[in-house]
Design a protein around this motif. Structure first.
Motif, mmCIF file in Angstrom:
data_model
loop_
_atom_site.group_PDB
_atom_site.id
_atom_site.type_symbol
_atom_site.label_atom_id
_atom_site.label_comp_id
_atom_site.label_asym_id
_atom_site.label_seq_id
_atom_site.Cartn_x
_atom_site.Cartn_y
_atom_site.Cartn_z
ATOM 1 N N ALA A 77 -9.404 -3.743 14.601
ATOM 2 C CA ALA A 77 -8.495 -4.239 13.575
ATOM 3 C C ALA A 77 -7.630 -3.094 13.037
ATOM 4 N N LYS A 78 -8.229 -1.918 12.830
ATOM 5 C CA LYS A 78 -7.475 -0.766 12.341
ATOM 6 C C LYS A 78 -6.416 -0.342 13.353
ATOM 7 N N ARG A 79 -6.734 -0.424 14.653
ATOM 8 C CA ARG A 79 -5.750 -0.073 15.681
ATOM 9 C C ARG A 79 -4.566 -1.055 15.658
ATOM 10 N N GLN A 80 -4.848 -2.344 15.477
ATOM 11 C CA GLN A 80 -3.762 -3.336 15.408
ATOM 12 C C GLN A 80 -2.863 -3.070 14.207
ATOM 13 N N ILE A 81 -3.457 -2.775 13.073
ATOM 14 C CA ILE A 81 -2.682 -2.533 11.859
ATOM 15 C C ILE A 81 -1.924 -1.217 11.959
ATOM 16 N N THR A 82 -2.507 -0.215 12.616
ATOM 17 C CA THR A 82 -1.816 1.055 12.838
ATOM 18 C C THR A 82 -0.562 0.828 13.670
ATOM 19 N N SER A 136 5.431 0.612 13.817
ATOM 20 C CA SER A 136 6.696 -0.086 14.066
ATOM 21 C C SER A 136 7.521 -0.225 12.789
ATOM 22 N N MET A 137 6.874 -0.114 11.627
ATOM 23 C CA MET A 137 7.585 -0.188 10.354
ATOM 24 C C MET A 137 8.011 1.182 9.846
ATOM 25 N N GLY A 138 7.562 2.255 10.512
ATOM 26 C CA GLY A 138 7.888 3.597 10.053
ATOM 27 C C GLY A 138 6.968 4.071 8.951
ATOM 28 N N ILE A 139 5.761 3.517 8.877
ATOM 29 C CA ILE A 139 4.792 3.930 7.861
ATOM 30 C C ILE A 139 3.750 4.795 8.538
ATOM 31 N N ALA A 140 3.614 6.037 8.053
ATOM 32 C CA ALA A 140 2.668 6.988 8.640
ATOM 33 C C ALA A 140 1.282 6.786 8.043
ATOM 34 N N ILE A 141 0.254 7.116 8.841
ATOM 35 C CA ILE A 141 -1.129 7.053 8.369
ATOM 36 C C ILE A 141 -1.567 8.487 8.100
ATOM 37 N N ALA A 142 -1.747 8.841 6.834
ATOM 38 C CA ALA A 142 -2.164 10.196 6.465
ATOM 39 C C ALA A 142 -3.693 10.256 6.440
ATOM 40 N N PRO A 143 -4.276 11.316 7.005
ATOM 41 C CA PRO A 143 -5.740 11.405 7.013
ATOM 42 C C PRO A 143 -6.348 11.613 5.640
ATOM 43 N N ALA A 182 0.827 -1.207 0.000
ATOM 44 C CA ALA A 182 0.000 0.000 0.000
ATOM 45 C C ALA A 182 0.863 1.260 0.000
ATOM 46 N N ALA A 183 1.974 1.237 0.721
ATOM 47 C CA ALA A 183 2.846 2.409 0.810
ATOM 48 C C ALA A 183 3.800 2.500 -0.381
ATOM 49 N N GLY A 184 3.934 1.413 -1.124
ATOM 50 C CA GLY A 184 4.822 1.415 -2.271
ATOM 51 C C GLY A 184 6.289 1.399 -1.902
ATOM 52 N N VAL A 185 6.632 0.758 -0.789
ATOM 53 C CA VAL A 185 8.024 0.663 -0.361
ATOM 54 C C VAL A 185 8.452 -0.802 -0.358
ATOM 55 N N THR A 186 9.768 -1.035 -0.421
ATOM 56 C CA THR A 186 10.262 -2.412 -0.429
ATOM 57 C C THR A 186 10.504 -2.956 0.971
ATOM 58 N N THR A 216 -2.994 6.050 3.261
ATOM 59 C CA THR A 216 -4.181 6.836 3.610
ATOM 60 C C THR A 216 -5.064 6.030 4.556
ATOM 61 N N THR A 217 -6.015 6.697 5.172
ATOM 62 C CA THR A 217 -6.948 5.997 6.063
ATOM 63 C C THR A 217 -7.817 5.024 5.279
ATOM 64 N N GLU A 218 -8.082 5.326 4.001
ATOM 65 C CA GLU A 218 -8.857 4.395 3.168
ATOM 66 C C GLU A 218 -8.076 3.105 2.941
ATOM 67 N N GLN A 219 -6.756 3.238 2.684
ATOM 68 C CA GLN A 219 -5.925 2.054 2.514
ATOM 69 C C GLN A 219 -5.849 1.254 3.809
ATOM 70 N N LEU A 220 -5.772 1.965 4.950
ATOM 71 C CA LEU A 220 -5.753 1.305 6.256
ATOM 72 C C LEU A 220 -7.029 0.489 6.452
ATOM 73 N N GLU A 221 -8.163 1.071 6.087
ATOM 74 C CA GLU A 221 -9.442 0.375 6.250
ATOM 75 C C GLU A 221 -9.525 -0.836 5.321
ATOM 76 N N ASP A 222 -9.015 -0.718 4.107
ATOM 77 C CA ASP A 222 -9.002 -1.856 3.180
ATOM 78 C C ASP A 222 -8.160 -3.006 3.738
ATOM 79 N N ILE A 223 -6.991 -2.674 4.286
ATOM 80 C CA ILE A 223 -6.121 -3.701 4.878
ATOM 81 C C ILE A 223 -6.815 -4.342 6.076
ATOM 82 N N ALA A 224 -7.479 -3.536 6.899
ATOM 83 C CA ALA A 224 -8.190 -4.066 8.075
ATOM 84 C C ALA A 224 -9.303 -5.019 7.648
#
Length: 142
Positions: A125-130, A135-142, A83-87, A102-110
């Motif tokens: 589920a969204k809190r667990q994924i957040t 811990s991976m250094g991936i920010a959740i943009a609103p 989702a973040a496009g990183v390796t 994005t929060t939409e991507q977060l919801e899709d993953i959840a």
């Protein structure tokens, strides 16, 4: 029909549609007497549509050397990286961001992971994924 007895349950993470009898499949299933090539054919047929991702599988091995398997959803870090496009995630997650979703991507993953998480609702589920994203250094943009 006699009831088959479970002798082992093996969990493996394999690339979808590309499993081979070489390790890790051979080393995980070989000691239990399973035909690794037969497992690979069935796994690859079941995961062909998801090629390119890692799909965990739980293999139940019976005493007559037969088996059944259940496919799980891809690991959360794999979905976050896609989702973040990183390796890979950030080595210093508090100092350097690896990317953002994005929060939409977060919801899709959840929604994708909901069946494998021990969460009662989509918000948990969204809190667990957040937490995994943090811990991976991936920010959740609103």
């Amino acid at each position: 029909m006699a009831k088959r007895r479970v002798t082992a349950i093996v969990k493996i993470q394999l690339p979808a549609g590309a499993a081979t009898p070489a390790p890790p499949v051979g080393t995980a299933l070989g000691p239990h007497g399973i035909q690794t090539m037969e497992f690979c054919k069935q796994y690859n047929a079941a995961t062909e549509a998801q090629r390119g991702t890692v799909i965990p599988v739980e293999v139940t091995i019976f005493d007559d050397r037969s088996f059944s398997f259940v496919l799980k959803t891809p690991p959360t870090p794999v979905l976050l990286r896609q989702a973040a496009g990183v390796t890979k995630g950030s080595a210093t997650n508090k100092k350097v961001a690896a990317g953002s979703i994005t929060t939409e991507q977060l919801e899709d993953i959840a929604k994708t992971k909901m069946q494998d998480l021990n969460a009662n609702d989509i918000e948990a589920a969204k809190r667990q994924i957040t937490g995994t994203a943090r811990s991976m250094g991936i920010a959740i943009a609103p």
